[in-house]
Design an enzyme around this catalytic site. Structure first.
Site, PDB file in Angstrom:
ATOM      1  N   GLU A  76      28.551  40.370  54.534  1.00  0.00           N
ATOM      2  CA  GLU A  76      27.330  39.591  54.765  1.00  0.00           C
ATOM      3  C   GLU A  76      26.392  39.582  53.553  1.00  0.00           C
ATOM      4  O   GLU A  76      25.750  38.567  53.267  1.00  0.00           O
ATOM      5  CB  GLU A  76      26.605  40.100  56.015  1.00  0.00           C
ATOM      6  CG  GLU A  76      27.289  39.741  57.332  1.00  0.00           C
ATOM      7  CD  GLU A  76      28.553  40.541  57.622  1.00  0.00           C
ATOM      8  OE1 GLU A  76      28.793  41.568  56.951  1.00  0.00           O
ATOM      9  OE2 GLU A  76      29.321  40.132  58.523  1.00  0.00           O
ATOM     10  N   HIS A  94      27.218  41.906  70.291  1.00  0.00           N
ATOM     11  CA  HIS A  94      27.262  40.439  70.295  1.00  0.00           C
ATOM     12  C   HIS A  94      26.079  39.890  71.077  1.00  0.00           C
ATOM     13  O   HIS A  94      26.120  38.765  71.562  1.00  0.00           O
ATOM     14  CB  HIS A  94      28.572  39.921  70.896  1.00  0.00           C
ATOM     15  CG  HIS A  94      29.767  40.393  70.150  1.00  0.00           C
ATOM     16  ND1 HIS A  94      30.379  41.602  70.408  1.00  0.00           N
ATOM     17  CD2 HIS A  94      30.444  39.838  69.113  1.00  0.00           C
ATOM     18  CE1 HIS A  94      31.390  41.761  69.574  1.00  0.00           C
ATOM     19  NE2 HIS A  94      31.452  40.715  68.774  1.00  0.00           N
TER      20      HIS A  94
END
Ligand code: TPP
Ligand code: MG
Length: 734
Positions: A464, A534
């Site tokens: 990321e 999530h």
């Protein structure tokens, strides 16, 4: 300005001086001494309390001058380290400019008194603003090189365009420019070092990584950080690289090594890894005393290898300068630096009134009416690709309309690149004809690669920081990276880049540079089984960052218009997309056309009411609607729901108008209650609207825990319509 000796002008004749002419040898020495003299002057000024920090290039001068002279200032690109004074002098930054930064002057061209000394930035020399964060600059260099290559392949993309960020982002490219990123050997321990090498190698980018190895990271010796004590041995197997490990106390060796590296990169053969061994003649900085952790013998050994002394002896040995001439040169430099210091000390200091200048773009205001194009939202043919869903004017999901916006904007703006984890349809081009295509784990980028090609839409490595760091580099070159972080839960490796680099670039360089990238991020829970990793929210950790715009739409229509504004605007934007809303029936809308935009900072009253104001956003909007309908049916309470749509900036005026009407307010969000986004809004309402309130400000958020996998627990943790209804009824009765 200091004259730069171009390697192109280096004759190949003089034996003993590595083929350099006496004038060139003198110029190298001059730059090295100048660097040391500026350091020494800064040390005096610091001791006199006229400056506030000092870190020197002492011991690194030969390496840096050699590097600079092999490159082209204002043509190549530079992402330096805080120790690179000699490099920057050789590129053309003046001692006065350096000392203006040291005193914190308004006229400091690098930062206007905002950054510490040696935090370089110079647009004319292509020196991109550097932070204090070690290693972040490497990924910027990678993105910068990618952008240079892109413009070379797509020269039409460099054209200006009125009406969006392109009007203010000038593009220069030559096709063979090289990018230099420098760092210390200590900084090679950061993960981003490896991420940068990965991408540079994989894409054969013209980036030179220069490790200035002085053997210490403050007090930590190299063998503690680097297994085996030699970074060159560890990186040796990276493909496409030109490697060199050399004596960085010798400027001629450094220059020659750099010429070879530059040639490799300019020829498009790949990146280069330059490992120069140098010494730290002074302590790490003036705030450090290396006597506390280095033996006397070790310190003396470094001083014996001081590149200035070595070069001076060499000039005499080779008959280039005699002691008297050396004296003369040094006196001349002393005078030059003393005059520079005098100028800096007389310079005007920054005004307090200017502190917030350049937090955001001064040129393009995304809250302005220029982005209010709602008149153009007549239903039309869908702009989307594979995930564009049914064509025509029927209602479309948020996923469809985000995808449609990406297609539209990529057609309109050739400077847009889209990358992230799994965002391509298929990385292997030969598969593209056969397969349906992936286009993101949520299919939001579906069809983009197929329409726009693999140079504009591609998969990133699973890293990321790599995604965002490269975006900074792309954006400073004038491109518009619209990148995806696959799940908000995994944004944290990029947080450093977002907080310290992306959002800060403009302010810290006092408007010299900007990195207006867009980061799209699926966020949130209510997924039944999404569990901890999530389902996270956490938007207040981003609204707390000055310089970053944060958007959080609740429906397809707003998502389409706000994403368009995000892409066209001149500031970095975090665009939060609630996963649960992607394909919800709630909030579907017809395709609003390719020019539909919504200004930032404008809330929408999604339900008018007179008794209670409910300020919210994202997935709480439909839940609040359910609660409000029940409150009306069962209790006769009229709730006004204010959907903020953008969280930074937010629409204070709409909140004020509504609270003045209802005198009761609830701030509701999905994120954890404590320290959440609602705390700020509630505090401000309490502060500024106290006289309008008939009851305390209520807040609703999830429990102060992460979201659990078990659906019963998930329901209990996250705010439900019943939670909201209960708060409405209680507040009305207060
Ligand atoms: C990400 C980050 N962590 C910690 C620091 C504090 N810090 C500043 S310089 C430094 C040591 C750097 O050593 P090295 O990379 O070898 O460079 P040198 O100072 O020796 O030139 C540290 C730990 C920082 N600036 N950035
Ligand atoms: Mg070091």
């Amino acid at each position: 300005m200091v004259p730069v000796v171009s390697s192109a002008r280096v004759p190949q004749t003089m034996a003993g001086s590595g083929g350099l002419s006496p004038q060139q040898m003198i110029e190298i020495y001059r730059l090295m001494v100048l660097s040391r003299r500026v350091d020494d002057r800064e040390i005096v000024l610091k001791r006199q309390q006229k400056t506030y920090f000092q870190i020197s290039a002492a011991g690194h001068e030969a390496l840096q001058v050699g590097a600079a002279l092999a490159m082209r200032s204002g043509y190549d690109w530079f992402f330096p380290y805080y120790r690179d004074r000699a490099l920057c002098l050789a590129l053309g930054v003046t001692p006065t400019e350096m000392l203006l930064q040291a005193v914190g002057a308004a006229t400091d061209p690098a930062s206007g008194g905002r950054q510490m000394p040696t935090h370089w930035s110079s647009p004319p020399h292509h020196i991109v603003s550097v932070s204090s964060s070690t290693t972040t600059q490497l990924l910027h260099a990678v993105g910068c090189a990618e952008a240079g290559r892109y413009f070379n392949h797509h020269p039409e993309a460099a054209q200006k365009n009125e009406g969006d960020y392109r009007a203010y982002r000038d593009v220069v490219f030559h096709g063979d420019e090289v990018v230099l990123a420098t760092l210390g050997e200590g900084a090679t321990s950061q993960g981003e070092f490896w991420e940068a090498l990965n991408t540079a190698a994989n894409r054969k980018l013209p980036v030179i990584f220069l490790v200035e190895d002085n053997g210490y990271a403050i007090s930590t010796p190299v063998e503690v950080s680097t297994p085996g004590g030699n970074i060159s041995k560890l990186v040796d197997n990276f493909p496409s690289f030109h490697f060199a490990e050399f004596d960085g106390t010798d400027p001629v060796v450094s220059l020659r090594e750099f010429e070879a590296a530059v040639a490799h990169c300019r020829a498009g053969l790949g990146p280069a890894f330059m490992h120069g061994h140098c010494v730290r003649v002074y302590s790490h900085s003036l705030s450090d005393d290396d006597k506390h952790y280095r033996s006397a013998a070790e310190r003396e050994a470094d001083i014996k290898r001081d590149p200035l002394t070595l070069m001076q002896m060499r000039l005499m040995r080779e008959g280039i300068l005699n002691p008297e001439q050396i004296n003369q040169l040094e006196q001349q430099l002393d005078l030059e630096v003393a005059e520079a210091a005098e100028r800096a000390l007389k310079a005007p200091m920054p005004e307090v009134a200017g502190i917030t200048d350049h937090v955001y773009s001064h040129d393009l205001d995304p809250t302005s009416v220029a982005f209010a194009t709602e008149h153009a939202h007549a239903p039309g043919e869908a702009g989307g690709g594979k995930a564009g869903g049914a064509k025509g004017s029927g209602p479309r999901t948020m996923a469809d309309l985000i995808n449609a916006c990406l297609h539209d904007e990529m057609r309109r703006d050739p400077r847009i690149v889209v990358y992230g984890e799994d965002v391509a349809d298929a990385s292997r081009d030969e598969a593209l004809d056969e397969v349906e295509g992936k286009g993101g784990v949520f299919k939001l980028t579906a069809g983009l690669q197929t329409e726009f090609g693999s140079e504009r839409v591609f998969n990133s490595p699973l890293a990321e920081a790599n995604i965002v760091g490269r975006a900074v580099g792309y954006a400073v070159r004038g491109m518009k990276p619209v990148v995806e972080i696959q799940f908000f839960d995994y944004i944290w490796p990029a947080y450093h880049q977002i907080h310290n680099e992306l959002a800060l670039m403009r302010w810290r360089s006092n408007g010299g540079w900007a990195s207006p990238a867009v980061i799209r991020v699926p966020i949130g829970g209510y997924l039944t089984g999404g569990s901890i990793y999530h389902s996270q929210c956490g938007e207040s950790l981003f609204t707390h960052i000055p310089g970053l715009r944060v958007v959080f739409p609740s429906n397809a229509f707003d998502a389409n218009g706000l994403l368009r504004t995000a892409i066209r605007c001149d500031d970095p934007v975090l665009f939060l997309e609630h996963k649960r809303l992607y394909r919800e029936t709630y909030g579907r809308a017809p395709y609003p056309g390719p020019d539909f935009a919504i200004p930032f900072g404008k809330a929408k009253i999604v339900r008018p009411g007179t008794h209670i104001t409910l300020v919210t956003y994202g997935a709480i909007v439909p839940r609040a609607m359910q609660a409000a309908q029940k409150a009306q049916r069962q209790n006769g309470i009229e709730v006004e729901i204010v959907d903020l749509r953008t969280l930074s900036p937010y629409d204070w005026e709409s909140i004020v108008n509504s609270v003045k009407k209802t005198s009761r307010v609830i701030v509701a969000h999905e994120d954890m209650l404590s320290w959440g986004y609602g705390a700020e809004i509630a505090a401000r309402i309490g502060d500024e609207l106290f006289d309008s309130l008939d009851a305390p400000v209520r807040r609703i958020g999830s429990m102060d825990t992460f979201v659990a996998y078990n659906p019963v627990l998930e329901d209990a943790i996250l705010p439900q319509p019943e939670t909201i209804l209960k708060a409405i009824v209680e507040l009305k009765a207060y």
